[in-house]
Design an enzyme around this catalytic site. Structure first.
Site, short mmCIF file in Angstrom:
data_model
loop_
_atom_site.label_atom_id
_atom_site.label_comp_id
_atom_site.label_asym_id
_atom_site.label_seq_id
_atom_site.Cartn_x
_atom_site.Cartn_y
_atom_site.Cartn_z
CE LYS A 145 -24.82 12.55 36.64
NZ LYS A 145 -23.81 11.69 36.02
C1 LIG Z 1 -28.50 12.00 31.53
C2 LIG Z 1 -27.90 10.82 32.24
N1 LIG Z 1 -28.67 9.78 32.50
C3 LIG Z 1 -28.20 8.70 33.17
C4 LIG Z 1 -26.90 8.64 33.57
C5 LIG Z 1 -26.39 7.40 34.25
O1 LIG Z 1 -26.05 7.62 35.57
P1 LIG Z 1 -25.21 6.52 36.38
O2 LIG Z 1 -23.78 6.70 36.02
O3 LIG Z 1 -25.50 6.82 37.83
O4 LIG Z 1 -25.75 5.18 35.97
C6 LIG Z 1 -26.04 9.71 33.32
C7 LIG Z 1 -24.64 9.66 33.76
O5 LIG Z 1 -23.85 10.52 33.58
C8 LIG Z 1 -26.56 10.84 32.63
O6 LIG Z 1 -25.77 11.89 32.34
#
Ligand SMILES: Cc1ncc(COP(=O)(O)O)c(C=O)c1O
Length: 391
Positions: free
Chosen positions: A189
């Protein structure tokens, strides 16, 4: 079987920018002797809240945890419905299932990766409790309309801003628009703590409940119960989760936050270079411009144009790999997955805009420290594929 020739250099889809500041910050925490949730986490929360202009920020160990806590704090439960776009990652939908509620998927706008607000309005029933819009790739969706719909129907808006830090929407920062906003600090990210997440909200009570839920549902100050200023006593208020961020991660996050504006500007530079170099090629459609909004450029997503190229996106990915370029696909829409088809009754063909986008999209490497040569390597590989496989 003859093996494929390997490219001389391979540019990965993603590379995190970790410099001396991050290393020093993590070492300082290691040397401090306090590794888990503590002063660095509190500092990170305050600094993040200040950056986006939100009143409250609660640090957690992923965006998935953030989304789950938001639904829990709104008491979303069995038989409730939550509307979300089909074009998203697993996390946005699974958290609704954790609550035994129903994920109600809706389509994108035509020719867009962003949710169609009209489809949201049409999907509302007496059981609908919340909407989770996704700010895909780093650009906010049509939040004015989403918020209007939510207000008219008394629904909560929990924004999935996993891709969108820092992003502005009509002059306001993402993180200050809906009831709750959830950010991701996963390794790929725009700001990373390896794994991590942040929740922002204007609502003090809600922030407090999410904070308590993030650490076993135990009383507010329990995180420092081993410190001199803390107390061994704690009270369990409700069943919570183990979703707290550590000081080690927060130290990384603080160092990244300090350079987040310049990292965003560097990503924008890469995006603009891609657009400049690729716009002469009719084989690929490029990301839209965003009047009124700023883009975090977490992803630079192109679409294969089948009128100009005789190979499918899948083959383009293979051809780029042979030319030393790593790519990815964001996303396989949720309704195409076995879980959503076999257990929730969704079917292929139901969300044609999301399917059309998915079928033709690929995400190019984009990170702040990409060199001009690397950007040109990607553009040259795409040019070569476009020439080689012209329709
Ligand atoms: C659109 C979206 N929402 C939520 C997430 C979840 O993030 P995390 O890996 O920090 O839980 C991601 C992860 O890539 C994502 O692309």
């Amino acid at each position: 079987m003859a093996s494929q020739p390997q490219p001389a250099v391979f540019l990965p889809f993603h590379r995190a920018l970790i410099e001396e500041e991050e290393k020093r910050a993590v070492l300082d925490v290691l040397e401090s002797g306090w590794l888990t949730t503590g002063p660095r986490v509190r500092e990170f929360e305050s600094a993040f809240a200040a950056y986006v202009g939100a009143r409250h920020a609660v640090a957690v160990n992923s965006c998935t945890a953030a989304l789950h806590l938001a639904l829990a704090a709104f008491d979303i439960a069995e038989d409730d419905e939550v509307i979300l776009p089909a074009m998203t990652f697993a996390a946005t939908g699974e958290v609704i299932l954790y609550r035994h509620a129903r994920p109600v998927l809706v389509d994108c706008l035509p020719n867009s990766f962003h949710v169609d607000p009209c489809a949201i309005a049409k999907a509302i029933t007496p059981r609908t409790r919340a909407i989770i819009p996704v700010h895909y790739a780093g650009l906010a969706c049509d939040m004015d309309t989403v918020l209007q719909i939510a207000l008219a129907h008394g629904l909560k808006v929990i924004e999935d801003a996993a891709h969108s830090f820092p992003t502005q929407y009509n002059g306001k920062m993402v993180g200050t628009l809906g009831n709750v906003t959830c950010f991701s600090f996963y390794a790929t990210k725009t700001l990373t703590t390896g794994e991590g997440g942040m929740i922002t909200t204007e609502d003090a009570e809600l922030a407090e409940r999410m904070r308590i839920l993030s650490l076993h549902g135990i009383s507010r100050h329990a995180w420092n119960r081993y410190a001199a200023s803390g107390s061994w006593k704690y009270e369990i208020l409700e069943p919570g989760y183990k979703y707290n961020l550590t000081d080690l991660q927060a130290a990384l996050g603080l160092a990244q936050l300090a350079k987040s504006t310049s990292m965003r500007d560097s990503r924008a530079r890469v995006a603009h270079e891609y657009t400049r170099l690729l716009s002469p090629l009719d084989a690929f459609e490029l990301p839209p411009s965003s009047p009124g909004s700023s883009h975090a450029w977490h992803l630079y997503v192109i679409q294969v144009n089948p009128r100009a190229l005789r190979i499918h996106r899948d083959r383009v990915i293979e051809e780029l790999k042979l030319r030393g370029v790593g790519t990815s696909v964001h996303f396989i829409p949720l309704h195409l997955h076995p879980l959503y088809q076999n257990q929730l009754g969704y079917r292929t063909g139901q969300f044609p805009n999301a399917e059309e986008r998915f079928d033709r999209c690929l995400s190019l490497p984009i990170y702040p420290h990409m060199t001009q040569e690397e950007i040109e390597l990607v553009a040259e590989a795409l040019r070569d594929v476009a020439q080689h496989f012209r329709a």
